[in-house]
Design a protein around this motif. Structure first.
Motif, PDB file in Angstrom:
ATOM      1  N   CYS A 155       0.833  -1.206   0.000  1.00 55.32           N
ATOM      2  CA  CYS A 155       0.000   0.000   0.000  1.00 55.32           C
ATOM      3  C   CYS A 155       0.872   1.263   0.000  1.00 55.32           C
ATOM      4  O   CYS A 155       0.501   2.277  -0.579  1.00 55.32           O
ATOM      5  N   ARG A 156       2.025   1.197   0.648  1.00 57.67           N
ATOM      6  CA  ARG A 156       2.952   2.334   0.653  1.00 57.67           C
ATOM      7  C   ARG A 156       3.463   2.613  -0.763  1.00 57.67           C
ATOM      8  O   ARG A 156       3.550   3.748  -1.200  1.00 57.67           O
ATOM      9  N   ARG A 157       3.763   1.550  -1.482  1.00 65.18           N
ATOM     10  CA  ARG A 157       4.219   1.684  -2.876  1.00 65.18           C
ATOM     11  C   ARG A 157       3.123   2.317  -3.733  1.00 65.18           C
ATOM     12  O   ARG A 157       3.390   3.210  -4.540  1.00 65.18           O
ATOM     13  N   LYS A 158       1.880   1.890  -3.542  1.00 63.43           N
ATOM     14  CA  LYS A 158       0.757   2.463  -4.293  1.00 63.43           C
ATOM     15  C   LYS A 158       0.570   3.936  -3.950  1.00 63.43           C
ATOM     16  O   LYS A 158       0.303   4.766  -4.818  1.00 63.43           O
ATOM     17  N   ALA A 159       0.699   4.274  -2.669  1.00 61.59           N
ATOM     18  CA  ALA A 159       0.549   5.672  -2.236  1.00 61.59           C
ATOM     19  C   ALA A 159       1.648   6.541  -2.835  1.00 61.59           C
ATOM     20  O   ALA A 159       1.387   7.666  -3.280  1.00 61.59           O
ATOM     21  N   HIS A 160       2.866   6.026  -2.877  1.00 56.80           N
ATOM     22  CA  HIS A 160       3.965   6.771  -3.502  1.00 56.80           C
ATOM     23  C   HIS A 160       3.700   6.985  -4.985  1.00 56.80           C
ATOM     24  O   HIS A 160       3.919   8.074  -5.520  1.00 56.80           O
ATOM     25  N   ALA A 161       3.234   5.930  -5.659  1.00 52.93           N
ATOM     26  CA  ALA A 161       2.962   6.028  -7.092  1.00 52.93           C
ATOM     27  C   ALA A 161       1.868   7.064  -7.356  1.00 52.93           C
ATOM     28  O   ALA A 161       1.983   7.868  -8.292  1.00 52.93           O
ATOM     29  N   THR A 162       0.823   7.069  -6.545  1.00 55.45           N
ATOM     30  CA  THR A 162      -0.255   8.047  -6.709  1.00 55.45           C
ATOM     31  C   THR A 162       0.267   9.462  -6.504  1.00 55.45           C
ATOM     32  O   THR A 162      -0.054  10.376  -7.269  1.00 55.45           O
ATOM     33  N   ARG A 163       1.096   9.646  -5.497  1.00 58.01           N
ATOM     34  CA  ARG A 163       1.655  10.963  -5.230  1.00 58.01           C
ATOM     35  C   ARG A 163       2.584  11.419  -6.361  1.00 58.01           C
ATOM     36  O   ARG A 163       2.585  12.577  -6.750  1.00 58.01           O
ATOM     37  N   LEU A 164       3.363  10.486  -6.898  1.00 58.67           N
ATOM     38  CA  LEU A 164       4.262  10.839  -8.007  1.00 58.67           C
ATOM     39  C   LEU A 164       3.483  11.206  -9.267  1.00 58.67           C
ATOM     40  O   LEU A 164       3.882  12.096 -10.016  1.00 58.67           O
ATOM     41  N   LYS A 165       2.366  10.515  -9.507  1.00 58.48           N
ATOM     42  CA  LYS A 165       1.521  10.848 -10.661  1.00 58.48           C
ATOM     43  C   LYS A 165       0.994  12.275 -10.523  1.00 58.48           C
ATOM     44  O   LYS A 165       0.939  13.030 -11.489  1.00 58.48           O
ATOM     45  N   GLY A 166       0.585  12.639  -9.309  1.00 62.08           N
ATOM     46  CA  GLY A 166       0.085  13.994  -9.062  1.00 62.08           C
ATOM     47  C   GLY A 166       1.161  15.036  -9.272  1.00 62.08           C
ATOM     48  O   GLY A 166       0.900  16.118  -9.837  1.00 62.08           O
ATOM     49  N   VAL A 167       2.368  14.756  -8.878  1.00 66.31           N
ATOM     50  CA  VAL A 167       3.493  15.685  -9.067  1.00 66.31           C
ATOM     51  C   VAL A 167       3.809  15.822 -10.548  1.00 66.31           C
ATOM     52  O   VAL A 167       4.064  16.910 -11.052  1.00 66.31           O
ATOM     53  N   ALA A 168       3.769  14.704 -11.264  1.00 68.60           N
ATOM     54  CA  ALA A 168       4.071  14.729 -12.701  1.00 68.60           C
ATOM     55  C   ALA A 168       3.026  15.513 -13.476  1.00 68.60           C
ATOM     56  O   ALA A 168       3.339  16.198 -14.447  1.00 68.60           O
ATOM     57  N   ARG A 169       1.775  15.423 -13.071  1.00 72.82           N
ATOM     58  CA  ARG A 169       0.713  16.166 -13.769  1.00 72.82           C
ATOM     59  C   ARG A 169       0.861  17.668 -13.562  1.00 72.82           C
ATOM     60  O   ARG A 169       0.559  18.445 -14.449  1.00 72.82           O
TER      61      ARG A 169
END
Length: 171
Positions: A155-169
């Motif tokens: 779940c930590r990996r998924k949360a990081h991925a979601t946060r990185l997607k938001g930063v990239a957008r």
């Protein structure tokens, strides 16, 4: 030949006692002697560093239901003290106990049962509660890292991925 045996007897008698009267009068081990390891259960945080460092692979950390269990089987322990060296809390201690002959193998095993922390997202147990609290205390009370400590690695990996997607957008 008889005279040679008498000479041998005289030589032995002059030498006197050359060994300790063990086990009738045990001699305490020298300072710094590494004997059988033990674990102070109240100090253990369940990080698993001891299990990773043990060259004989005698120490294991596993999830059993709602608990994390540190188990150690000292039947083949080489007393290398690596478990003690890597333990961040000093829970592993080397004793001066070296007489480990026993009829029951269970006398040389150890189990420390720790409450497991459950993932805030999926509810799965993933680490010892003490370890999560210690990491949170070291991270401080603020920041997104503290909230991530309540998540299992997946779940930590998924949360990081979601946060990185938001930063990239935003970029």
């Amino acid at each position: 030949m008889f005279i040679a045996k008498l000479r041998q007897l005289a030589l032995v008698a002059r030498a006197g006692r050359v060994t300790l009267p063990y086990p009738a009068s045990p001699h305490p081990p020298a300072a710094g002697f590494r004997g059988l390891p033990t674990v102070l259960g109240e100090e253990c945080v369940g990080c698993g560093a001891c299990a990773a460092a043990c060259p004989a692979r005698l120490i294991a950390l596993a999830t059993e239901g709602e608990h994390m269990v540190l188990s150690a089987d000292f039947t083949r322990c080489t007393y290398c003290a690596r478990c003690q060296d890597v333990c961040p809390t000093g829970a592993f201690q080397m004793t001066d106990r070296f007489e480990t002959a026993t009829a029951d193998r269970r006398n040389l095993t150890l189990r420390v049962v720790l409450q497991a922390a459950t993932c805030a997202s999926c509810g799965r147990p993933f680490a010892a509660e003490r370890l999560v609290r210690r990491a949170a205390a070291q991270a401080g009370e603020s920041g997104p890292e503290v909230k991530l400590l309540d998540l299992c690695p997946d779940c930590r990996r998924k949360a990081h991925a979601t946060r990185l997607k938001g930063v990239a957008r935003r970029a």
